[in-house]
Write a protein that holds these residues in place. Structure first.
Motif, PDB file in Angstrom:
ATOM      1  N   LEU A  49      33.550  45.887  37.203  1.00 29.32           N
ATOM      2  CA  LEU A  49      33.833  44.447  36.974  1.00 29.32           C
ATOM      3  C   LEU A  49      33.034  43.408  37.971  1.00 29.32           C
ATOM      4  CD1 LEU A  49      37.817  44.563  37.602  1.00 29.32           C
ATOM      5  CD2 LEU A  49      36.479  44.610  35.405  1.00 29.32           C
ATOM      6  N   VAL A  81      38.570  44.487  44.448  1.00 24.50           N
ATOM      7  CA  VAL A  81      38.485  45.364  43.044  1.00 24.50           C
ATOM      8  C   VAL A  81      38.408  46.487  43.409  1.00 24.50           C
ATOM      9  CG1 VAL A  81      36.592  45.442  41.414  1.00 24.50           C
ATOM     10  CG2 VAL A  81      37.381  43.101  42.265  1.00 24.50           C
ATOM     11  N   ASP A  93      34.819  46.558  28.862  1.00 27.82           N
ATOM     12  CA  ASP A  93      35.081  47.588  29.781  1.00 27.82           C
ATOM     13  C   ASP A  93      33.850  48.546  30.214  1.00 27.82           C
ATOM     14  OD1 ASP A  93      37.872  46.916  29.596  1.00 27.82           O
ATOM     15  OD2 ASP A  93      38.354  48.683  28.983  1.00 27.82           O
ATOM     16  N   PHE A 134      38.559  49.828  40.346  1.00 27.03           N
ATOM     17  CA  PHE A 134      37.198  49.479  39.595  1.00 27.03           C
ATOM     18  C   PHE A 134      36.010  49.649  40.526  1.00 27.03           C
ATOM     19  CE2 PHE A 134      41.240  47.990  37.760  1.00 27.03           C
ATOM     20  CZ  PHE A 134      41.202  48.502  36.317  1.00 27.03           C
ATOM     21  N   LEU A 145      43.354  46.078  32.818  1.00 29.85           N
ATOM     22  CA  LEU A 145      43.286  46.007  34.261  1.00 29.85           C
ATOM     23  C   LEU A 145      44.357  46.696  34.852  1.00 29.85           C
ATOM     24  CD1 LEU A 145      42.003  44.444  36.668  1.00 29.85           C
ATOM     25  CD2 LEU A 145      43.594  42.724  36.188  1.00 29.85           C
ATOM     26  N   ASN A 166      37.265  39.167  33.045  1.00 33.01           N
ATOM     27  CA  ASN A 166      36.627  39.452  31.606  1.00 33.01           C
ATOM     28  C   ASN A 166      37.168  41.014  31.377  1.00 33.01           C
ATOM     29  OD1 ASN A 166      35.307  41.094  33.936  1.00 33.01           O
ATOM     30  ND2 ASN A 166      33.906  41.836  32.547  1.00 33.01           N
ATOM     31  N   ILE A 167      38.395  41.428  31.811  1.00 32.10           N
ATOM     32  CA  ILE A 167      39.008  42.416  31.211  1.00 32.10           C
ATOM     33  C   ILE A 167      40.359  42.106  30.729  1.00 32.10           C
ATOM     34  CG2 ILE A 167      39.900  42.845  33.557  1.00 32.10           C
ATOM     35  CD1 ILE A 167      39.730  45.868  32.974  1.00 32.10           C
ATOM     36  N   TYR A 171      32.237  40.602  28.203  1.00 32.68           N
ATOM     37  CA  TYR A 171      33.452  40.264  28.461  1.00 32.68           C
ATOM     38  C   TYR A 171      34.537  41.016  27.469  1.00 32.68           C
ATOM     39  CZ  TYR A 171      37.608  37.165  27.675  1.00 32.68           C
ATOM     40  OH  TYR A 171      38.910  36.509  27.666  1.00 32.68           O
ATOM     41  N   CYS A 172      35.479  41.866  28.085  1.00 31.14           N
ATOM     42  CA  CYS A 172      36.300  42.596  27.463  1.00 31.14           C
ATOM     43  C   CYS A 172      35.900  43.818  26.778  1.00 31.14           C
ATOM     44  CB  CYS A 172      37.261  41.852  26.454  1.00 31.14           C
ATOM     45  SG  CYS A 172      38.284  40.645  27.179  1.00 31.14           S
ATOM     46  N   ALA A 223      36.327  36.483  39.222  1.00 31.40           N
ATOM     47  CA  ALA A 223      36.687  37.653  39.196  1.00 31.40           C
ATOM     48  C   ALA A 223      37.951  37.884  38.340  1.00 31.40           C
ATOM     49  CB  ALA A 223      37.010  38.402  40.643  1.00 31.40           C
ATOM     50  N   PHE A 224      38.003  39.201  37.946  1.00 36.78           N
ATOM     51  CA  PHE A 224      39.144  39.704  36.898  1.00 36.78           C
ATOM     52  C   PHE A 224      39.483  38.942  35.734  1.00 36.78           C
ATOM     53  CE2 PHE A 224      40.758  40.354  41.448  1.00 36.78           C
ATOM     54  CZ  PHE A 224      40.674  41.531  41.543  1.00 36.78           C
ATOM     55  N   GLN A 269      29.859  36.295  32.346  1.00 39.31           N
ATOM     56  CA  GLN A 269      31.113  37.034  32.295  1.00 39.31           C
ATOM     57  C   GLN A 269      32.087  36.118  31.522  1.00 39.31           C
ATOM     58  OE1 GLN A 269      31.060  37.389  36.567  1.00 39.31           O
ATOM     59  NE2 GLN A 269      33.148  37.042  36.589  1.00 39.31           N
TER      60      GLN A 269
END
Length: 280
Positions: free
Chosen positions: A149, A166, A195, A171, A134, A128-129, A192-193, A125-126, A185
């Motif tokens: 996410l 999350v 949003d 999110f 974030l 792909n941003i 990926y990135c 988790a966390f 991811q």
């Protein structure tokens, strides 16, 4: 809930700040020791800890350090975790930064590799941003601008714990299935990135291609190395969305693509940026 974080970089600091604001009890440690984290504690509100005592009594341990550093985590950190503690893998593999990790290069899932190094199941988790996004893009539940996410892991109860975190940070948490699916991811994939919103994320995860992801990751890393360290994250997201087929008819997306290409073509890659490249 007691949350511990290993790592005081961009992702670690962002998570420590947000989690503290959300009401969690947060403690952070790094390899350099508590004395190096006094300013970090002041900025984030988190408690500074030593790696040797970090794990005691925590409900969740988040690992937010470069992937290549994970084998250096003392075994006692994992051994002293409570039996039902959840370990979160918030990392990504970038060979330009991490060096070559043969198992991953040969096709092993990044988080499966992490789990093997730790000897403990993990939840992805966390990762792909962009860290700045974030920290700035959390929105109230029901907001049209709320970003989704993905959360992947083999234990449904552990996934639920992380998904609740999350959600508490602003999110929409999406259950992305077991840890074997977490490659969807990873860097270079459509999710990926970019949003994505809750409607977009499942489609982007489904479109992921492992061979293309590796190629895209490395091409993206070379491009990122040519950009200033403070290049706006919002511009990067617009470009990422454009290249996965989102927002292609928005003028601002085309402007962002042209702007990025112009900056990237201005000169050679700065040597000091090659080893540090990461969109996160």
């Amino acid at each position: 809930m007691q949350i511990a974080i290993i790592g005081a970089g961009h992702v670690g600091e962002t998570l420590a700040t947000m989690l503290t604001r959300a009401g969690y009890a947060v403690k952070v440690a790094n390899s350099r020791g508590p004395a190096s984290l006094s300013d970090f504690a002041r900025r984030t509100g988190a408690t500074v800890a030593d790696l040797g005592t970090l794990s005691a009594g925590v409900d969740v341990l988040i690992i937010a350090i470069p992937l290549c550093k994970i084998p250096e985590i003392p075994p006692s950190v994992i051994a002293e975790l409570p039996p039902d503690a959840v370990v979160v893998d918030a990392n990504n593999y970038y060979p330009a930064r991490d060096g070559r990790l043969q198992a991953i290069d040969n096709g092993q899932n990044e988080s499966v590799w992490v789990s093997e190094q730790l000897g403990k199941p993990v939840v992805k988790a966390f990762n792909n941003i962009i860290a700045g996004r974030l920290g700035s893009q959390g929105r109230p539940r029901g907001s049209a601008e709320r970003i989704a996410l993905p959360v992947a892991g083999d234990d449904a109860a552990a996934r639920k714990v992380v998904m609740e975190i999350v959600e508490s940070l602003g999110f929409d948490a999406y259950d992305a299935g077991d840890i074997d699916a977490s490659w969807r991811q990873q860097p270079g994939t459509p999710a990926y990135c970019t949003d994505p919103n809750p409607a977009e994320l499942p489609r982007l995860l489904a479109r992921a291609d492992r061979l293309a992801a590796t190629r895209n990751r490395d091409q993206g890393a070379r491009l990122m190395a040519k950009l200033p360290a403070d290049y706006p994250a919002e511009e990067l997201v617009r470009v990422a969305r454009f290249f996965v087929g989102l927002d292609k008819w928005r003028v601002r997306s085309w402007v962002s693509v042209l702007k990025l290409m112009t900056v990237a073509l201005r000169g050679p890659t700065p040597p000091d940026r090659v080893s540090a490249v990461s969109t996160r």
